[in-house]
Design a protein around this motif. Structure first.
Motif, mmCIF file in Angstrom:
data_model
loop_
_atom_site.group_PDB
_atom_site.id
_atom_site.type_symbol
_atom_site.label_atom_id
_atom_site.label_comp_id
_atom_site.label_asym_id
_atom_site.label_seq_id
_atom_site.Cartn_x
_atom_site.Cartn_y
_atom_site.Cartn_z
ATOM 1 N N GLN A 78 25.112 -33.497 12.703
ATOM 2 C CA GLN A 78 25.705 -34.697 13.309
ATOM 3 C C GLN A 78 27.100 -34.396 13.821
ATOM 4 O O GLN A 78 27.820 -33.555 13.265
ATOM 5 N N THR A 94 25.542 -29.172 18.649
ATOM 6 C CA THR A 94 24.256 -29.254 17.954
ATOM 7 C C THR A 94 23.208 -28.355 18.579
ATOM 8 O O THR A 94 22.112 -28.213 18.041
ATOM 9 N N SER A 140 21.441 -28.958 21.135
ATOM 10 C CA SER A 140 20.282 -29.829 21.356
ATOM 11 C C SER A 140 19.655 -29.555 22.712
ATOM 12 O O SER A 140 20.350 -29.428 23.722
ATOM 13 N N ALA A 198 19.456 -33.323 15.658
ATOM 14 C CA ALA A 198 20.728 -33.888 15.196
ATOM 15 C C ALA A 198 20.920 -35.297 15.739
ATOM 16 O O ALA A 198 20.186 -35.758 16.621
#
Length: 340
Positions: free
Chosen positions: A150, A193, A195, A227
């Motif tokens: 996070q 993250t 991502s 995340a």
């Protein structure tokens, strides 16, 4: 041969940083177009860069084959059209954020990038101009806190009502608070993250104090395949704060945390770029002020080598897309009472 850039769009003070950092990266500014919506920005540019020539006709800069890059901090709603014109004339582009303010602009920029092979880069200054963020990313990639699950990004800003140009108050011109400034935190969520499939889970905007519907508060909840992220942006930095905003980023890993206090350590250490690391061994403070920045030199290398080391082109488009989506989906707060 030394690379050359030109500046078109002196409507936001971020243009000073873009010009200074590209110059320090070894590029030369061939000239700038002095037309502006904010004479204060033009005056500041002239004082900071007295050696750079003014060019009254912007087409001379766009058509000059010796200029490789166009830099712009124009009114946000005008940046995409300028970038498209530059790319169609063989130029790469570095834009202040936001690079686009509508989905139609984003689609057209993506199309032109695909057609021309030119670079459309957006300088997300809360990452690329803060060495603490660069240090934090290195620590994360080295495994200092384990996989990141996070991020919490806070982007408070001082309103400076008296010196804002007319376009600042116009939603269509600036794009809304999530498009205008939340792109910084979206960018950081994705890179920290790692991502691949980020999406907007929820978003809100608020008009609490300024009036006339001006959005002075915004928040986004992001999630991805690995995340989640929360971000808040606002125009409520008090005048007593010694910086324009107490920008923070907290990065939660499975084996530790990193917190950045980018612009000040409130009532604590002097200076900027404070990094706090907590892991299984304890806690420590890492002062990052003055450490070298890599984005601008990497961008110059990308222009020369046709690479994507400064920032992948797809990443730019993803950040823009998510900011636009969040702005379009945002619920307005405070909620209006239901009619009796």
């Amino acid at each position: 041969m030394q690379q050359r850039f030109a500046v078109i769009g002196l409507d936001h003070r971020h243009v000073y940083d873009l010009t200074e950092q590209l110059t320090e990266a070894g590029m030369a500014c061939a000239g700038y177009w002095p037309v502006t919506t904010d004479p204060r920005v033009l005056e500041g540019f002239r004082k900071r860069f007295p050696h750079i020539p003014e060019v009254a006709d912007k087409d001379r800069l766009l058509d000059d084959p010796a200029i490789q890059v166009i830099v712009t901090a124009a009114v946000p709603c005008d940046r995409a059209a300028l970038a498209i014109a530059a790319m169609r004339r063989g130029k790469d582009v570095m834009a202040d954020k936001p690079g686009v303010t509508t989905p139609a602009q984003l689609a057209e920029v993506e199309k032109v990038v695909a057609e021309t092979g030119r670079i459309f880069s957006v300088c997300f200054s809360e990452r690329f101009l803060t060495p603490s963020t660069e240090m934090a990313l290195k620590l994360v990639r080295d495994g200092a806190i384990g996989p990141v699950i996070q991020t919490v990004g806070l982007g408070p800003h001082r309103l400076n009502r008296a010196i804002r140009p007319a376009w600042f108050w116009q939603r269509d011109a600036a794009g809304g608070i999530l498009v205008d400034i939340a792109s910084h935190q979206i960018d950081q969520f994705i890179v920290f993250t790692d991502s691949q499939r980020p999406e907007v889970a929820a978003a809100s905007v608020g008009s609490y104090a300024v009036g006339d519907g001006f959005e002075d508060f915004g928040e986004i909840l992001l999630r991805s395949e690995r995340a989640t992220g929360y971000l808040r942006v606002d125009w409520f930095t008090p005048d007593g704060m010694p910086a324009w905003g107490d920008g923070r980023l907290t990065i939660l890993g499975t084996e530790g945390t990193i917190e950045l206090r980018k612009y000040l350590d409130l009532e604590g250490r002097p200076g900027t770029d404070h990094l706090f690391l907590a892991d299984g061994k304890g806690t420590r403070h890492i002062g990052c002020e003055g450490l070298p920045l890599s984005y601008f030199r990497a961008f110059a290398a990308d222009v020369a080598n046709r690479t994507e080391t400064a920032m992948p082109q797809a990443h730019v488009f993803t950040v823009c897309r998510l900011a636009l989506e969040a702005q379009a989906r945002a619920q307005r707060v405070p909620m209006q009472a239901a009619p009796a």
